[in-house]
Write an enzyme that holds these catalytic residues in place. Sequence first.
Site, PDB file in Angstrom:
ATOM      1  CG  ASP A 162      44.590  43.189  39.543  1.00 52.95           C
ATOM      2  OD1 ASP A 162      44.653  42.040  40.008  1.00 52.95           O
ATOM      3  OD2 ASP A 162      45.497  43.692  38.859  1.00 52.95           O
ATOM      4  CG  HIS A 203      47.691  40.042  40.310  1.00 52.44           C
ATOM      5  ND1 HIS A 203      47.166  41.145  39.668  1.00 52.44           N
ATOM      6  CD2 HIS A 203      48.782  39.683  39.599  1.00 52.44           C
ATOM      7  CE1 HIS A 203      47.902  41.422  38.604  1.00 52.44           C
ATOM      8  NE2 HIS A 203      48.892  40.555  38.540  1.00 52.44           N
ATOM      9  CG  ASN A 295      53.793  38.836  32.147  1.00 50.92           C
ATOM     10  OD1 ASN A 295      54.238  39.963  32.008  1.00 50.92           O
ATOM     11  ND2 ASN A 295      53.148  38.451  33.226  1.00 50.92           N
ATOM     12  CB  SER A 363      51.063  42.272  36.850  1.00 50.33           C
ATOM     13  OG  SER A 363      50.012  41.719  36.128  1.00 50.33           O
TER      14      SER A 363
END
Length: 585
Positions: A162, A203, A295, A363
Site C-alpha cells: 500500500d 491510506h 470502487n 480498500s
Amino acid sequence: MKKRLTVLAASCAVGLALSSTSSTAHADAMELTSDAPTSQLLDHLPDVVPGEIVVDIRDDLSDADIERLGNDFHIALRDNSPNVKHDGNIAVADVDSSRLEEIISRLVKDPRVEAAEPVIIARALFTPNDPKFGEQWHMTRVGAERAWEYACGQGVTVAVVDTGIACYDGDGFAKGTDLAGTACVRGYNFVGNNEMAADDQGHGTHVAGTIAQTTNNGVGVAGLAHCAKLMPVKVLSKQGWGTMANVAEGIRWAADHGAQIINLSLGAPIKSKVVANAVKHAYDNGVVIVAAAGNSGKSVGYPAAYPEVIAVSATDRNDKIAWFSSRGPEVAIGAPGVAVTQQTICDAGKNKCEQWGVFSGTSMASPHVAAAAALLVGQGVTSPDAVRDVLQATANLQDDKNLFGAGILDAGKAVTHTHFAHTAVRLLVLLGLAYVVARQIKKKGGAVERGAGKIVGALLAGVGLLPILPLLGVPPRAGSLRWLTELAMRPVGEWDLLLLPSMHRWLLLASAAPTFFLTVFLFGSRRLRGALGGYALGSAALCVQLALSGETLFAMGPFMLRVFCALNAALSFWVARMALDAKRT
C-alpha cells in the site's frame, strides 16, 4: 493505448475523510453516481505512464542475457528495483510512444520474456465519505468479539502492500502511535527504493490498523487480528498511486520475505501479466492473497479478479452492497467497507499523532478479510485454498453472488467453527485409536498401562491440554501472557505456528519425530512409559486429522501431505501400541 480507461481504484490522494472533514466533502460525495469515476481527485492522472513499458523477463536469465535482450530490441532495460535481490527479473524501459505497441507485441513473442505491457498505474482504493465518529460497527458485524476468544493472529505475518504503514519513528518501529503495541517486521519501499516503508499518505496505515491495530490498551480503536505482525510494503506514493511494476515487485518481495498473507487495497482496470505472474508466485509459495474488488460500481478490477486472489466487495451497516463497490462473478466474499473507523496519520511523515479517520471503500473491506485469514492461519488453516473455503463456508449468506460472493464475512463464526471442528475430529480419532490399541493389547494377553500420565500425554499431543479455555473467556483477558494460553489450547504439533511459523510447512512437530525423540528418554521408565504411549496416540490422532482435513500447507504439496501424515500416524500408533502394554518389559 489512446483509449481513455475508467479507473476503478479510488484514492485519498489529496485529502482524507477524517472526522474533521467539512460538510462540503459530504455534498461532493453525495453528488457522485455509480456511473461517475469514484475518485474525481485523481481523474487528471493517466492510467498508464506515457512512454514506459514493463518487461517480466524469464527468471533464469543473467544480467548479460538481459542486456542482450535490450540490445535486440534497441531499448535500455533497467531493473525496476536495483537495491532488491529477487527472482522476478522485472525491468522497465523508456520507449518512443509511437513504437510502444509495436515493441510490446514483439517482446511478448520472444521466449526470453514472460510478459510485457505499458507501465500501468495502480491507485489506493479509497472512497471519501461523510466522516462519522462512534463505535466500530464493522468489527461487531464481522464477529470480532467472538473471534478474539479463540484467536488473535498469533505468529502470523500480514503484508500490507500500500502507501506504507506508520511503523517508523526515527530508527525504530512503531513508536509514538497507537500502533505502538503492534509488531512490525522489516518492509521495503518500492517508491523510494529503500527500507523505510513509512506511510506519507494515510491510506496504508488505516488499512493496516483494521488488520492489526493495538487492542485492549485503552487508546483508540481495535484491530481484528491484533496479535499478528505487520509487514509494510510501500508501492503507492504520497499522492496515493503507483505502478503495477512496483505492485508486482511488492507482492513478490512480501512472499519471499515471510508474509503468510498479503493485503492489496489497490487496483487498476487493466490486466497486468506482470502482476498476474507475481500473484501466481505468491500463491504457489502458499501465501493467502486478499484484494479490494474495486470502487467502480462495475466489474471487478485487478489484481482482485485473478483466480488466486480473494476478491472482497464492500457492504454497509445494513448489510447492503455499497453503491461504489465493484461486482461480478470474481467476488469471493463481502465485508464492511462503509464508514470504517481506524487510525491514520495526521500529517505526511509524522506518526506521533492520533487521528481516527472514517473511510469508505473496498480498500476498507479487504483488510477485514485479510485479518480473518490471519486468525485462521494462526489456528492451523495454512493452505490458501483452505482459508478461502473456511471464510466462504462460514460467511453470512446473501442472495446475489455477484455482489457478495459466498456472503458477508463472519470472522467469529470462522474461528469458532475451526476450533471446535479441529478439536472434535482429533478427540474422536484419539478415542477411536485408544479403543483399537486397548483391543489389540488385550487380545495378545497384555494389559493397558494405568495412570493419568497417558491421558495428559494424549491431550498434549492430540488436542491441547486445555482446549476449553475459550469457553472460560481466558485468552482475550490474558494480556501479555496470551501466547501461553494459545499454547495450552493447541497440540504440540501446532506449537511451531506460534514459535517458528516458517517451519510449520515441514510439520516437524506434527509428526512421529517428537514421539521417537521421547521414546529414547521415556520408554525405559515404567513410570513414564504410559505418558509416552498417550503422547504417541495423540500424535497419531493429530496426523489423521491433518490428513483428513487437508487444510495445512505442506512443503511437498497436498498429495504428499496425506502420505506423510498417514505414514507418521502409523509410526506413532506403533509406538503407542508398545508403550501402553503394561506387561512389556
